[in-house]
Motif scaffolding. Structure first.
Motif, short mmCIF file in Angstrom:
data_model
loop_
_atom_site.label_atom_id
_atom_site.label_comp_id
_atom_site.label_asym_id
_atom_site.label_seq_id
_atom_site.Cartn_x
_atom_site.Cartn_y
_atom_site.Cartn_z
N GLY A 7 1.13 -1.19 -0.01
CA GLY A 7 0.05 -0.05 -0.08
C GLY A 7 0.81 1.19 0.04
O GLY A 7 1.64 1.40 0.85
N GLY A 9 -0.38 4.32 -0.18
CA GLY A 9 -1.19 5.39 0.04
C GLY A 9 -0.53 6.37 1.07
O GLY A 9 0.52 6.28 1.16
N GLY A 12 0.73 4.40 3.98
CA GLY A 12 2.01 3.40 3.40
C GLY A 12 3.30 4.36 3.16
O GLY A 12 4.28 3.98 3.52
N GLU A 30 2.14 -1.89 -4.61
CA GLU A 30 0.86 -1.16 -4.80
C GLU A 30 0.65 -1.39 -6.20
O GLU A 30 1.11 -1.56 -7.12
CB GLU A 30 1.25 0.23 -4.67
N ASP A 32 -2.17 0.38 -7.79
CA ASP A 32 -2.70 1.69 -8.43
C ASP A 32 -1.41 2.20 -8.89
O ASP A 32 -0.48 2.59 -8.40
CB ASP A 32 -3.39 2.60 -7.24
N LYS A 35 -0.36 5.82 -7.60
CA LYS A 35 0.34 5.73 -6.51
C LYS A 35 1.70 5.20 -6.80
O LYS A 35 2.92 5.57 -5.99
CB LYS A 35 -0.37 4.80 -5.57
N ASP A 50 -0.79 -6.81 -7.01
CA ASP A 50 -1.76 -7.25 -6.09
C ASP A 50 -1.02 -7.67 -4.88
O ASP A 50 -0.52 -8.60 -4.87
CB ASP A 50 -2.60 -8.31 -6.40
N THR A 72 -2.80 -1.19 3.38
CA THR A 72 -3.85 -0.86 2.18
C THR A 72 -5.36 -0.76 3.09
O THR A 72 -5.31 -0.96 4.27
CB THR A 72 -4.19 -1.85 1.28
N ASP A 74 -7.75 -2.46 2.21
CA ASP A 74 -8.66 -3.58 2.12
C ASP A 74 -8.32 -4.56 3.10
O ASP A 74 -6.96 -5.05 3.01
CB ASP A 74 -8.27 -3.95 0.64
N THR A 77 -6.92 -7.98 1.46
CA THR A 77 -5.55 -7.88 0.92
C THR A 77 -4.58 -7.92 2.25
O THR A 77 -3.46 -8.52 1.95
CB THR A 77 -5.50 -6.56 0.21
N ASN A 78 -4.98 -7.21 3.00
CA ASN A 78 -3.88 -7.05 4.05
C ASN A 78 -3.76 -8.32 4.87
O ASN A 78 -2.61 -9.01 5.17
CB ASN A 78 -4.56 -5.88 5.31
N ALA A 230 -5.35 4.93 2.44
CA ALA A 230 -4.57 5.26 1.54
C ALA A 230 -5.54 6.26 1.11
O ALA A 230 -6.71 6.39 1.94
CB ALA A 230 -4.58 4.05 0.68
#
Length: 230
Positions: A7, A9, A12, A30, A32, A35, A50, A72, A74, A77-78, A230
């Motif tokens: 992450g 964001g 992060g 990351e 995105d 980012k 991912d 992140t 999410d 995901t974390n 983020a």
């Protein structure tokens, strides 16, 4: 030490910046693209992908990481990233948001080394959880202001000085002071700073590194007791 942060964001990236300023090796993961580019513009090593995929985590260097911060927004995901990191023997730090129920917290708390609430602790709190240290985040006051508690160590340049002799940057102010083992209160200017004493400081994020150096000393790279988005 080596860290992988999932992450890039706000939290992060700020956490990565704090760790890098202390001389640690940081890789960001990351998905995105915007980012990713922002982090690369700040000269960070970034893997795009991912954070819940093991191949991407391996590309980011998880096999050699001392700790992994899944920061992140999410939760799934974390958690996935932390379980993979745990398999690789890394310390695991997982972000959850404050609106999750207590039973959700308990469910995940037993599976990772530490859970953080970034809205409460900010980047310094995430850094503490990853690394440990003699600085503890208390609150984010504004985007660039944070209240932190720092402990005087053997390496502290001001150990033995009085509070009145303490010279912090212009954007930092001592709010409270406590002797080791006692509550913090209004600072007495004549109080001597000794090992284990605690100072509560309001500081701009940009000068936190200088404040830490003055009060804690150069503790980068040494083993530390955990005090701990983020």
């Amino acid at each position: 030490m080596r860290f992988v942060i999932i992450g890039a964001g706000r939290v992060g990236l700020r956490t990565a910046r704090v760790l890098r300023e202390e001389g640690h090796d940081v890789t960001l993961l990351e998905r995105d693209e915007r980012k990713v580019e922002r982090a690369r513009d700040q000269e960070f090593t970034v893997v795009q992908g991912d954070g819940s995929r093991e191949d991407k985590l391996e590309e980011a260097g998880i096999a050699d990481a001392d700790a992994v911060g899944a920061l992140t927004g999410d939760l799934n995901t974390n958690f996935a990233a932390c379980m993979i990191a745990k398999h690789h023997g890394a310390r695991t730090i997982m972000r959850i948001d404050e609106d999750y129920r207590e039973d959700i917290y308990r469910k995940y708390a037993d599976e990772v080394d530490e859970i953080i609430y970034p809205e409460r602790l900010g980047a310094i709190g995430a850094k503490n959880a990853l690394l440990g240290g003699d600085i503890r985040a208390i609150a984010d006051i504004a985007q660039n202001l944070q209240i932190v508690e720092l402990s005087v160590t053997e390496a502290s340049p001001v150990k033995g000085y009085t509070i009145s002799e303490l010279q912090l940057p212009a954007d930092a102010t001592v709010l409270a002071f406590g002797k080791e083992g006692h509550p913090v209160g209004i600072p007495n200017p004549d109080e001597s700073l000794e090992l284990g004493d605690r100072l509560v400081v309001l500081a701009d994020f940009e000068v936190l590194g200088d404040v830490r150096q003055i009060i804690v000393g150069d503790a980068s790279g040494r083993a530390a007791t955990l005090t701990g988005g983020a």
